[in-house]
Design a protein around this motif. Structure first.
Motif, PDB file in Angstrom:
ATOM      1  N   ASN A   8       0.823  -1.214   0.000  1.00 54.49           N
ATOM      2  CA  ASN A   8       0.000   0.000   0.000  1.00 54.49           C
ATOM      3  C   ASN A   8       0.855   1.262   0.000  1.00 54.49           C
ATOM      4  N   LEU A  11       3.136   0.913  -3.891  1.00 55.65           N
ATOM      5  CA  LEU A  11       2.489   0.746  -5.190  1.00 55.65           C
ATOM      6  C   LEU A  11       1.677   1.982  -5.561  1.00 55.65           C
ATOM      7  N   SER A 167       0.244  -3.318  -9.124  1.00 54.86           N
ATOM      8  CA  SER A 167      -0.807  -2.609  -8.400  1.00 54.86           C
ATOM      9  C   SER A 167      -2.180  -2.888  -9.002  1.00 54.86           C
ATOM     10  N   ARG A 170      -3.202  -6.526  -8.371  1.00 53.63           N
ATOM     11  CA  ARG A 170      -3.590  -6.679  -6.960  1.00 53.63           C
ATOM     12  C   ARG A 170      -5.025  -6.206  -6.745  1.00 53.63           C
TER      13      ARG A 170
END
Length: 228
Positions: A8, A11, A167, A170
């Motif tokens: 967190n 990215l 990112s 994810r």
């Protein structure tokens, strides 16, 4: 600190700070496809008689190998639920591709410095009979600086592109997990694709089965990794 909290922090949530990640991934994959297409011309350069060493051959072959995965991910980027599987595989391939690219960059820098060392020795031998040594050395230094600076900048851009794809993947996997809590439509799509793949015959069919298994495995690996 967990993997999730660490990611967190590092990215990007937007491409270049203001462009949606979806568009950023399209741009990254498009650039990668154009870049990897050069591997075909690299292999074909043997026709022109241009010599290639082992590392150049290997780099061009890897470029050709990764090309289909990037093309598939870009084509199915809007296609649920296939985009989750295909982008998961493309993400792992891209991360490995970036690592290999950095290795080749380090190899190139080492090769360049080695060549410059030899050139410097030759220049010193000629110093006794040449008055242009200082200007020639300055020219080599400028060329070396520009080359290394360009290489470092390109490597930094490549690392950022990798972070963009990771990112977005994810976020896509997180969305897929949340959707599967309420319905099983995603798995139904995978089952339909699996039936279609299993019905394929011949060499092409075996390749489709191999890629499909890689996609499923990549999705599982990344899902477990991002949960860590």
């Amino acid at each position: 600190m967990s993997v999730g909290s660490t990611l967190n922090q590092i990215l990007p949530v937007r491409f270049l700070g203001f462009i949606p990640l979806f568009i950023g991934v399209e741009i990254v994959l498009g650039i990668s496809i154009l870049n990897k297409a050069g591997g075909v011309y690299g292999i074909l350069s043997i026709i022109t008689g241009h010599p290639l060493n082992f590392w150049q051959w290997l780099y061009n072959i890897l470029a050709i190998f990764t090309l289909p995965f990037y093309i598939s991910a870009l084509i199915h980027l809007r296609d649920k639920p296939r985009n989750v599987r295909k982008l998961s595989l493309a993400t792992i391939v891209y991360v490995l591709d970036t690592a290999i690219g950095i290795f080749y960059t380090l190899y190139f820098i080492y090769f360049w410095f080695s060549s410059e060392d030899v050139s410097s020795e030759e220049i010193e031998k000629r110093a006794e009979v040449s008055s242009a040594l200082s200007s020639q050395s300055a020219s080599i230094a400028r060329e070396l600086y520009v080359t290394l600076s360009t290489t470092i900048v390109i490597s930094a851009i490549r690392i950022y592109f990798t972070m963009v794809i990771v990112s977005f993947t994810r976020a896509l996997l997180k969305q897929d997990v949340n959707e599967n809590r309420y319905n099983d439509s995603s798995r139904t799509g995978d089952d339909d694709d699996e039936q279609e793949v299993n019905a394929s015959k011949g060499v092409l069919g075996e390749w489709k089965k191999f890629v499909f298994e890689l996609e499923i495995k990549s999705k599982e690996v990344l899902t477990a990794f991002f949960r860590g």
